[in-house]
Scaffold this motif. Sequence first.
Motif, PDB file in Angstrom:
ATOM      1  N   GLY A   1       0.787  -1.218   0.000  1.00  0.00           N
ATOM      2  CA  GLY A   1       0.000   0.000   0.000  1.00  0.00           C
ATOM      3  C   GLY A   1       0.819   1.267   0.000  1.00  0.00           C
ATOM      4  N   SER A   2       2.090   1.180  -0.312  1.00  0.00           N
ATOM      5  CA  SER A   2       2.939   2.360  -0.269  1.00  0.00           C
ATOM      6  C   SER A   2       3.110   2.951  -1.670  1.00  0.00           C
ATOM      7  CB  SER A   2       4.300   2.007   0.311  1.00  0.00           C
ATOM      8  OG  SER A   2       4.947   1.078  -0.524  1.00  0.00           O
ATOM      9  N   TYR A   3       3.764   4.077  -1.729  1.00  0.00           N
ATOM     10  CA  TYR A   3       4.047   4.695  -3.006  1.00  0.00           C
ATOM     11  C   TYR A   3       5.540   4.950  -3.103  1.00  0.00           C
ATOM     12  CZ  TYR A   3       4.932   9.277  -1.040  1.00  0.00           C
ATOM     13  OH  TYR A   3       5.475  10.321  -0.359  1.00  0.00           O
ATOM     14  N   THR A   4       6.012   5.050  -4.316  1.00  0.00           N
ATOM     15  CA  THR A   4       7.428   5.322  -4.510  1.00  0.00           C
ATOM     16  C   THR A   4       7.592   6.512  -5.442  1.00  0.00           C
ATOM     17  OG1 THR A   4       7.519   3.776  -6.368  1.00  0.00           O
ATOM     18  CG2 THR A   4       8.120   2.918  -4.197  1.00  0.00           C
ATOM     19  N   VAL A   5       8.571   7.316  -5.144  1.00  0.00           N
ATOM     20  CA  VAL A   5       8.900   8.471  -5.959  1.00  0.00           C
ATOM     21  C   VAL A   5      10.383   8.382  -6.263  1.00  0.00           C
ATOM     22  CG1 VAL A   5       8.969  10.983  -6.057  1.00  0.00           C
ATOM     23  CG2 VAL A   5       7.165   9.860  -4.797  1.00  0.00           C
ATOM     24  N   SER A   6      10.730   8.623  -7.512  1.00  0.00           N
ATOM     25  CA  SER A   6      12.142   8.585  -7.860  1.00  0.00           C
ATOM     26  C   SER A   6      12.486   9.766  -8.753  1.00  0.00           C
ATOM     27  CB  SER A   6      12.489   7.272  -8.572  1.00  0.00           C
ATOM     28  OG  SER A   6      11.731   7.154  -9.752  1.00  0.00           O
ATOM     29  N   VAL A   7      13.739  10.084  -8.758  1.00  0.00           N
ATOM     30  CA  VAL A   7      14.235  11.179  -9.588  1.00  0.00           C
ATOM     31  C   VAL A   7      14.624  10.595 -10.939  1.00  0.00           C
ATOM     32  CG1 VAL A   7      16.000  12.954  -9.817  1.00  0.00           C
ATOM     33  CG2 VAL A   7      15.091  12.389  -7.562  1.00  0.00           C
ATOM     34  N   GLY A   8      14.104  11.189 -11.988  1.00  0.00           N
ATOM     35  CA  GLY A   8      14.416  10.742 -13.337  1.00  0.00           C
ATOM     36  C   GLY A   8      14.672  11.930 -14.243  1.00  0.00           C
ATOM     37  N   GLU A   9      15.025  11.652 -15.477  1.00  0.00           N
ATOM     38  CA  GLU A   9      15.292  12.733 -16.428  1.00  0.00           C
ATOM     39  C   GLU A   9      14.022  13.524 -16.681  1.00  0.00           C
ATOM     40  OE1 GLU A   9      16.917  13.100 -20.955  1.00  0.00           O
ATOM     41  OE2 GLU A   9      17.966  11.733 -19.603  1.00  0.00           O
ATOM     42  N   ASP A  10      14.155  14.840 -16.724  1.00  0.00           N
ATOM     43  CA  ASP A  10      13.022  15.738 -16.904  1.00  0.00           C
ATOM     44  C   ASP A  10      12.524  15.657 -18.342  1.00  0.00           C
ATOM     45  OD1 ASP A  10      11.130  17.704 -16.765  1.00  0.00           O
ATOM     46  OD2 ASP A  10      12.516  19.329 -16.292  1.00  0.00           O
ATOM     47  N   PRO A  11      11.287  15.177 -18.554  1.00  0.00           N
ATOM     48  CA  PRO A  11      10.780  15.083 -19.920  1.00  0.00           C
ATOM     49  C   PRO A  11      10.450  16.442 -20.535  1.00  0.00           C
ATOM     50  CG  PRO A  11       9.088  14.449 -18.372  1.00  0.00           C
ATOM     51  CD  PRO A  11      10.343  14.682 -17.583  1.00  0.00           C
ATOM     52  N   ASP A  12      10.285  17.469 -19.694  1.00  0.00           N
ATOM     53  CA  ASP A  12       9.949  18.811 -20.180  1.00  0.00           C
ATOM     54  C   ASP A  12      11.171  19.633 -20.537  1.00  0.00           C
ATOM     55  OD1 ASP A  12       7.283  18.188 -19.753  1.00  0.00           O
ATOM     56  OD2 ASP A  12       7.307  18.985 -17.720  1.00  0.00           O
ATOM     57  N   SER A  13      12.343  19.094 -20.317  1.00  0.00           N
ATOM     58  CA  SER A  13      13.568  19.833 -20.593  1.00  0.00           C
ATOM     59  C   SER A  13      13.880  19.790 -22.090  1.00  0.00           C
ATOM     60  CB  SER A  13      14.722  19.224 -19.795  1.00  0.00           C
ATOM     61  OG  SER A  13      15.918  19.872 -20.118  1.00  0.00           O
ATOM     62  N   ASP A  14      13.533  20.867 -22.783  1.00  0.00           N
ATOM     63  CA  ASP A  14      13.758  20.945 -24.224  1.00  0.00           C
ATOM     64  C   ASP A  14      15.027  21.696 -24.583  1.00  0.00           C
ATOM     65  OD1 ASP A  14      11.393  19.590 -24.680  1.00  0.00           O
ATOM     66  OD2 ASP A  14      10.217  21.429 -24.812  1.00  0.00           O
ATOM     67  N   SER A  15      15.468  22.539 -23.679  1.00  0.00           N
ATOM     68  CA  SER A  15      16.606  23.389 -23.994  1.00  0.00           C
ATOM     69  C   SER A  15      17.912  22.632 -23.808  1.00  0.00           C
ATOM     70  CB  SER A  15      16.603  24.630 -23.095  1.00  0.00           C
ATOM     71  OG  SER A  15      16.754  24.233 -21.754  1.00  0.00           O
ATOM     72  N   THR A  16      18.775  22.776 -24.763  1.00  0.00           N
ATOM     73  CA  THR A  16      20.130  22.241 -24.631  1.00  0.00           C
ATOM     74  C   THR A  16      21.095  23.299 -25.121  1.00  0.00           C
ATOM     75  OG1 THR A  16      19.964  21.184 -26.794  1.00  0.00           O
ATOM     76  CG2 THR A  16      19.523  19.807 -24.884  1.00  0.00           C
ATOM     77  N   SER A  17      22.187  23.411 -24.414  1.00  0.00           N
ATOM     78  CA  SER A  17      23.218  24.362 -24.809  1.00  0.00           C
ATOM     79  C   SER A  17      24.157  23.673 -25.794  1.00  0.00           C
ATOM     80  CB  SER A  17      23.968  24.851 -23.568  1.00  0.00           C
ATOM     81  OG  SER A  17      24.616  23.776 -22.935  1.00  0.00           O
ATOM     82  N   PRO A  18      25.067  24.408 -26.409  1.00  0.00           N
ATOM     83  CA  PRO A  18      25.995  23.794 -27.363  1.00  0.00           C
ATOM     84  C   PRO A  18      26.836  22.667 -26.772  1.00  0.00           C
ATOM     85  CG  PRO A  18      26.039  26.173 -27.592  1.00  0.00           C
ATOM     86  CD  PRO A  18      25.184  25.866 -26.398  1.00  0.00           C
ATOM     87  N   ASP A  19      27.064  22.690 -25.442  1.00  0.00           N
ATOM     88  CA  ASP A  19      27.860  21.617 -24.839  1.00  0.00           C
ATOM     89  C   ASP A  19      27.003  20.424 -24.398  1.00  0.00           C
ATOM     90  OD1 ASP A  19      26.616  22.631 -22.614  1.00  0.00           O
ATOM     91  OD2 ASP A  19      28.442  23.016 -21.487  1.00  0.00           O
TER      92      ASP A  19
END
Length: 128
Positions: A69-87
């Motif tokens: 009956g528990s829940y789990t939360v984990s950190v994952g890659e942000d799907p809303d992150s569209d911006s990328t810099s040249p590096d």
Amino acid sequence: MFEKLEVFQMAQSMARQASLREGAIATNIANADTPGYRARDVSSFADTYKTEHVAPMRATRPGHIGSDGSYTVSVGEDPDSDSTSPDGNGVAIEDEMVKAVEVKRQHDLALAIYKSSLNVLRSSLGKG
């Protein structure tokens, strides 16, 4: 006895989720200049919270999925992150700052729910 009340469990879960998300945002900001780093985030509280008191499925064996009956939360890659810099870095400081304000509001809401519920409980016991 009172820690088993659903409203207190929900408030505690909201605060934990906000804390985990705050840590992910802080890590993103710390790695804003790291080449190739992709922003990370935590899924929303509404998507991850499952209560154990609302018509739970009956588990007849310990191996059944979700029997605790528990829940789990984990950190994952942000799907809303569209911006990328040249590096190849996918962290936008402005977006992270907006998320940080949102997390503070979520944490404040969790504390407000907890305080309000505690006041109602105290009043019902004649202590408030």
